[in-house]
Design an enzyme around this catalytic site. Structure first.
Site, mmCIF file in Angstrom:
data_model
loop_
_atom_site.group_PDB
_atom_site.id
_atom_site.type_symbol
_atom_site.label_atom_id
_atom_site.label_comp_id
_atom_site.label_asym_id
_atom_site.label_seq_id
_atom_site.Cartn_x
_atom_site.Cartn_y
_atom_site.Cartn_z
ATOM 1 N N ASN A 1 15.879 158.359 12.578
ATOM 2 C CA ASN A 1 15.238 159.479 11.786
ATOM 3 C C ASN A 1 16.115 159.856 10.674
ATOM 4 O OD1 ASN A 1 17.296 160.227 13.539
ATOM 5 N ND2 ASN A 1 16.487 162.265 13.807
ATOM 6 N N GLU B 1 15.805 163.415 8.520
ATOM 7 C CA GLU B 1 15.357 164.552 8.186
ATOM 8 C C GLU B 1 15.523 165.089 6.824
ATOM 9 O OE1 GLU B 1 16.611 166.225 12.635
ATOM 10 O OE2 GLU B 1 17.571 167.125 10.860
ATOM 11 N N CYS C 1 10.513 159.853 11.353
ATOM 12 C CA CYS C 1 10.889 159.674 12.627
ATOM 13 C C CYS C 1 11.515 158.068 12.538
ATOM 14 C CB CYS C 1 9.765 159.481 13.755
ATOM 15 S SG CYS C 1 9.187 161.277 14.180
ATOM 16 N N GLU D 1 11.049 155.820 14.744
ATOM 17 C CA GLU D 1 9.896 154.548 14.932
ATOM 18 C C GLU D 1 9.111 154.235 13.823
ATOM 19 O OE1 GLU D 1 9.880 157.569 18.737
ATOM 20 O OE2 GLU D 1 10.420 157.592 16.527
ATOM 21 N N CYS E 1 6.476 160.731 19.520
ATOM 22 C CA CYS E 1 5.705 161.750 19.023
ATOM 23 C C CYS E 1 4.392 161.203 18.861
ATOM 24 C CB CYS E 1 6.248 162.634 17.814
ATOM 25 S SG CYS E 1 5.871 161.666 16.430
ATOM 26 N N CYS F 1 3.910 158.861 15.688
ATOM 27 C CA CYS F 1 4.601 157.650 16.068
ATOM 28 C C CYS F 1 3.763 156.878 16.657
ATOM 29 C CB CYS F 1 5.945 157.811 16.326
ATOM 30 S SG CYS F 1 7.026 158.240 15.249
#
Length: 137
Positions: A45, A47, A56, A58, A90, A93
């Site tokens: 990830n 940010e 993310c 994934e 999520c 993803c």
């Protein structure tokens, strides 16, 4: 995919989480994809102060795989080492994973080896309407 190979994939996801850029959530996530040729592609990830621009792990792994020329993968593992319980992908993803993997693709996720949830892309995303629409054409 046997359990030993999936555990190798989960350990690769744990290693990817160590590279996380998560100064706001302090919640590192790593992902590892198994390609059809046996190679492993990792993602983490990343940010941003504007959380909508965060990516993310994934999706980072999928995007890296596509950049490397892959279009399908055979398994994914997701690691959330600072979590107190397993955290699944999520919704965004799940949508991206379903684009590149059939429903039976194994998905393992957890914060440690003793907390692993073992499921599939199809179980994560049971109503894949976009593929259903494409199949009806």
């Amino acid at each position: 995919m046997d359990d030993m190979r999936m555990m190798e994939l989960f350990r690769a996801a744990m290693a990817a989480a160590e590279k996380s850029y998560s100064p706001y959530s302090h919640f590192p996530v790593g992902a590892a994809l198994m390609m059809e040729d046996g190679s492993i592609i990792q993602g983490t990830n990343v940010e941003n102060r504007s959380f909508g621009l965060t990516n993310c792990a994934e999706r980072s792994a999928v995007f890296a795989a596509v950049t490397a020329g892959y279009r399908t993968f055979t398994a994914i593992a997701i690691a959330t080492p600072s979590g107190s319980y397993p955290v699944g992908p999520c919704g965004a993803c799940r949508q991206v994973l379903s684009e590149f993997a059939p429903p039976e693709t194994p998905v393992w996720f957890g914060c440690r080896e003793d907390t692993l949830v073992k499921t599939t892309v199809g179980e994560l995303y049971p109503y894949d309407s976009l593929h259903d629409l494409a199949d009806s054409e």
